[in-house]
Motif scaffolding. Structure first.
Motif, mmCIF file in Angstrom:
data_model
loop_
_atom_site.group_PDB
_atom_site.id
_atom_site.type_symbol
_atom_site.label_atom_id
_atom_site.label_comp_id
_atom_site.label_asym_id
_atom_site.label_seq_id
_atom_site.Cartn_x
_atom_site.Cartn_y
_atom_site.Cartn_z
ATOM 1 N N ILE A 1 -1.803 -9.531 -8.412
ATOM 2 C CA ILE A 1 -3.005 -8.864 -7.908
ATOM 3 C C ILE A 1 -2.547 -7.779 -6.941
ATOM 4 O O ILE A 1 -1.759 -8.049 -6.020
ATOM 5 N N THR A 2 -3.039 -6.585 -7.148
ATOM 6 C CA THR A 2 -2.669 -5.472 -6.284
ATOM 7 C C THR A 2 -3.599 -5.392 -5.085
ATOM 8 O O THR A 2 -4.824 -5.367 -5.235
ATOM 9 N N PHE A 3 -2.996 -5.368 -3.904
ATOM 10 C CA PHE A 3 -3.771 -5.215 -2.673
ATOM 11 C C PHE A 3 -2.892 -4.526 -1.635
ATOM 12 O O PHE A 3 -1.825 -5.010 -1.287
ATOM 13 N N ASP A 4 -3.340 -3.367 -1.170
ATOM 14 C CA ASP A 4 -2.640 -2.623 -0.125
ATOM 15 C C ASP A 4 -3.290 -2.985 1.207
ATOM 16 O O ASP A 4 -4.270 -2.371 1.619
ATOM 17 N N ALA A 5 -2.765 -4.007 1.851
ATOM 18 C CA ALA A 5 -3.379 -4.522 3.076
ATOM 19 C C ALA A 5 -3.354 -3.461 4.166
ATOM 20 O O ALA A 5 -2.297 -2.882 4.445
ATOM 21 N N PRO A 6 -4.481 -3.191 4.805
ATOM 22 C CA PRO A 6 -4.522 -2.120 5.808
ATOM 23 C C PRO A 6 -3.611 -2.386 6.991
ATOM 24 O O PRO A 6 -3.157 -1.445 7.643
ATOM 25 N N TRP A 7 -3.318 -3.651 7.296
ATOM 26 C CA TRP A 7 -2.460 -3.942 8.434
ATOM 27 C C TRP A 7 -0.977 -3.753 8.132
ATOM 28 O O TRP A 7 -0.136 -3.959 9.009
ATOM 29 N N THR A 8 -0.642 -3.337 6.899
ATOM 30 C CA THR A 8 0.747 -3.026 6.584
ATOM 31 C C THR A 8 1.047 -1.539 6.695
ATOM 32 O O THR A 8 2.177 -1.126 6.424
ATOM 33 N N ALA A 9 0.066 -0.728 7.090
ATOM 34 C CA ALA A 9 0.313 0.702 7.289
ATOM 35 C C ALA A 9 1.287 0.896 8.447
ATOM 36 O O ALA A 9 1.294 0.116 9.413
ATOM 37 N N PHE A 10 2.126 1.938 8.368
ATOM 38 C CA PHE A 10 3.100 2.172 9.430
ATOM 39 C C PHE A 10 2.416 2.663 10.701
ATOM 40 O O PHE A 10 2.802 2.310 11.810
ATOM 41 N N ARG A 11 1.404 3.496 10.548
ATOM 42 C CA ARG A 11 0.643 3.996 11.689
ATOM 43 C C ARG A 11 -0.839 3.704 11.477
ATOM 44 O O ARG A 11 -1.333 3.700 10.347
ATOM 45 N N GLY A 12 -1.553 3.467 12.559
ATOM 46 C CA GLY A 12 -2.999 3.287 12.502
ATOM 47 C C GLY A 12 -3.454 1.990 11.888
ATOM 48 O O GLY A 12 -4.605 1.868 11.465
ATOM 49 N N LYS A 13 -2.595 0.965 11.884
ATOM 50 C CA LYS A 13 -2.934 -0.290 11.203
ATOM 51 C C LYS A 13 -4.065 -1.045 11.894
ATOM 52 O O LYS A 13 -4.721 -1.870 11.286
ATOM 53 N N TYR A 14 -4.285 -0.755 13.180
ATOM 54 C CA TYR A 14 -5.336 -1.480 13.910
ATOM 55 C C TYR A 14 -6.603 -0.658 14.098
ATOM 56 O O TYR A 14 -7.486 -1.052 14.861
ATOM 57 N N ASP A 15 -6.701 0.456 13.391
ATOM 58 C CA ASP A 15 -7.933 1.247 13.407
ATOM 59 C C ASP A 15 -8.883 0.630 12.383
ATOM 60 O O ASP A 15 -8.865 0.967 11.198
ATOM 61 N N PHE B 1 4.063 -24.643 -10.719
ATOM 62 C CA PHE B 1 2.782 -24.046 -10.386
ATOM 63 C C PHE B 1 2.415 -22.925 -11.357
ATOM 64 O O PHE B 1 3.286 -22.273 -11.950
ATOM 65 N N GLU B 2 1.114 -22.698 -11.469
ATOM 66 C CA GLU B 2 0.607 -21.446 -12.020
ATOM 67 C C GLU B 2 0.481 -20.489 -10.834
ATOM 68 O O GLU B 2 -0.308 -20.718 -9.920
ATOM 69 N N ILE B 3 1.288 -19.427 -10.847
ATOM 70 C CA ILE B 3 1.478 -18.609 -9.649
ATOM 71 C C ILE B 3 0.711 -17.300 -9.755
ATOM 72 O O ILE B 3 0.747 -16.614 -10.789
ATOM 73 N N THR B 4 0.059 -16.938 -8.666
ATOM 74 C CA THR B 4 -0.525 -15.612 -8.487
ATOM 75 C C THR B 4 0.128 -14.995 -7.258
ATOM 76 O O THR B 4 0.143 -15.603 -6.184
ATOM 77 N N LEU B 5 0.698 -13.801 -7.420
ATOM 78 C CA LEU B 5 1.328 -13.103 -6.306
ATOM 79 C C LEU B 5 0.441 -11.939 -5.895
ATOM 80 O O LEU B 5 0.075 -11.092 -6.718
ATOM 81 N N LEU B 6 0.108 -11.891 -4.626
ATOM 82 C CA LEU B 6 -0.704 -10.817 -4.071
ATOM 83 C C LEU B 6 0.228 -9.853 -3.345
ATOM 84 O O LEU B 6 0.933 -10.238 -2.404
ATOM 85 N N GLY B 7 0.257 -8.589 -3.801
ATOM 86 C CA GLY B 7 1.168 -7.615 -3.207
ATOM 87 C C GLY B 7 0.736 -6.199 -3.497
ATOM 88 O O GLY B 7 -0.285 -5.949 -4.145
ATOM 89 N N LYS B 8 1.529 -5.260 -3.030
ATOM 90 C CA LYS B 8 1.243 -3.852 -3.256
ATOM 91 C C LYS B 8 1.444 -3.507 -4.731
ATOM 92 O O LYS B 8 1.899 -4.340 -5.526
ATOM 93 N N ASP B 9 1.147 -2.245 -5.078
ATOM 94 C CA ASP B 9 1.168 -1.874 -6.489
ATOM 95 C C ASP B 9 2.566 -1.849 -7.088
ATOM 96 O O ASP B 9 2.720 -1.755 -8.308
ATOM 97 N N HIS B 10 3.615 -1.941 -6.254
ATOM 98 C CA HIS B 10 4.967 -1.991 -6.819
ATOM 99 C C HIS B 10 5.427 -3.424 -7.113
ATOM 100 O O HIS B 10 6.529 -3.617 -7.613
#
Length: 373
Positions: free
Chosen positions: A71-85, A47-56
């Motif tokens: 591709i850098t993406f900090d998904a809001p639902w991965t926050a430790f607190r307040g992920k469902y706000d 495959f030609e692969i694209t990985l979507l993840g945090k900046d690390h």
């Protein structure tokens, strides 16, 4: 250290790659990203692969997998607190990302997490085939659901099964892998030049989540016992959270804060790594280095360092374990009641077994080992 990753629509439109496009989602930490290499090593050929993840994600994986797009993406639902706000979510960024992903016309997408948000994400990203482990009614989002016989499976085994569904070769014995030589740093050369040449014990006492950190005074007691029976240079890697200050007097070398590729280089040079249940444990294991990891809230059936040369120190002290970092109490008793004197004999015996198996240098054992106490 790394050039900026171009946005999706800025890639070379003249690309002649005929390989199908695979979108891989791993939106969490360093250890989770390291597990993805179980599949990446084989999938990159098909495959030609694209990985979507945090900046690390790119600093950790790009040296080993230079042909993977990140591709850098900090998904809001991965926050430790307040992920469902939902008011705090960056909806414009999210919708823009979906448009860019859909423009790529991915042939397939894969996620190892039992998370309906990942499964819905792959559908909204427009991937024609979607591979994942269904949960909480998410099976309609997947075209290729993986039904496990048991939930108590290591993430590496889940990646293997997903790789088999993608018809990738070599999945039966695939495991996490980082090509340590690609992370070589002259700065790390200079730091390690101060050591005496003895075998290297690398101590990383940090962890991103505070309740995963074994008390520093417990690490102090273990290091003192190790010094009495084994011969090594101790390299201390202070955690970015400030962990390790109380241990500096015990170390032969205290490192400055490290960039992620430097951390991989340091861990890959160690003969043994002592750490908590954290990303460095999995990075070291992926570099082929033996690890002794202190576990509290996590479940080693899912998240232990992969391989039979590693050792997990754990006790079922708290009836709520595993709570996966959301401790119900004022202190994490699974860590604070995990006393050094109790676990020392098993650590000591494991190190002797590593020496006998040739997985630790014989020089690691002192000539005068004495009674094993």
């Amino acid at each position: 250290m790394y050039a900026a990753i171009p946005p999706l629509d800025a890639r070379d439109p003249q690309s002649t790659s005929t390989r199908p496009k695979l979108l891989l989602l791993e939106l969490w930490g360093l250890g989770d990203l390291t597990f993805t290499t179980t599949l990446l090593r084989s999938a990159r050929e098909k495959f030609e692969i694209t990985l979507l993840g945090k900046d690390h994600a790119a600093p950790l994986l790009q040296p080993s997998f230079p042909d993977v797009h990140f591709i850098t993406f900090d998904a809001p639902w991965t926050a430790f607190r307040g992920k469902y706000d939902l008011r705090r979510w960056n909806w414009r960024e999210l919708f823009t990302l979906f448009l860019r992903l859909r423009a790529q016309h991915f042939d397939a997408a894969v996620s190892v997490r039992t998370d309906p948000r990942d499964h819905l994400f792959m559908l909204l990203a427009g991937a024609r085939s979607r591979y994942g482990i269904p949960t909480q009614g998410s099976e309609p989002f997947l075209t290729h659901p993986l039904h496990r016989l048991t939930d108590r499976r290591h993430k590496v085994e889940d990646w293997r099964d997903l790789g088999c569904m993608l018809d990738l070769p070599g999945m039966d014995d695939a495991g996490p892998y980082l090509e340590h030589a690609r992370y070589h740093s002259a700065d790390v050369d200079e730091m390690f030049a101060r050591l005496s040449g003895k075998p290297i014990l690398c101590l990383h006492p940090g962890a991103r989540v505070a309740v995963r950190r074994w008390p520093e005074e417990y690490f102090t007691q273990i290091v003192e016992k190790l010094r009495a029976q084994f011969d090594f240079d101790l390299v201390l890697v202070p955690g970015p959270e400030g962990c390790g200050r109380a241990l500096t007097s015990l170390a032969d070398l205290v490192l400055r804060p490290l960039e992620i590729p430097e951390l991989v280089d340091v861990l890959g040079r160690a003969d043994l790594v002592l750490c908590n249940d954290s990303g460095p444990a999995h990075i070291a294991a992926a570099c082929g280095r033996p690890v002794v990891a202190i576990f509290g809230q996590g479940d080693p059936d899912w998240f232990r360092p992969w391989g039979d040369q590693h050792y997990v120190v754990i006790r079922d002290i708290c009836p709520w374990r595993p709570c996966f970092d959301y401790c119900k109490f004022s202190e994490p008793y699974c860590m604070t009641k995990l006393f050094p004197d109790e676990v020392w004999p098993e650590i000591r015996d494991h190190l002797h077994s590593l020496i006998e198996r040739g997985l630790l240098p014989h020089e690691f054992a002192k000539a005068v080992q004495g009674a094993q106490t």
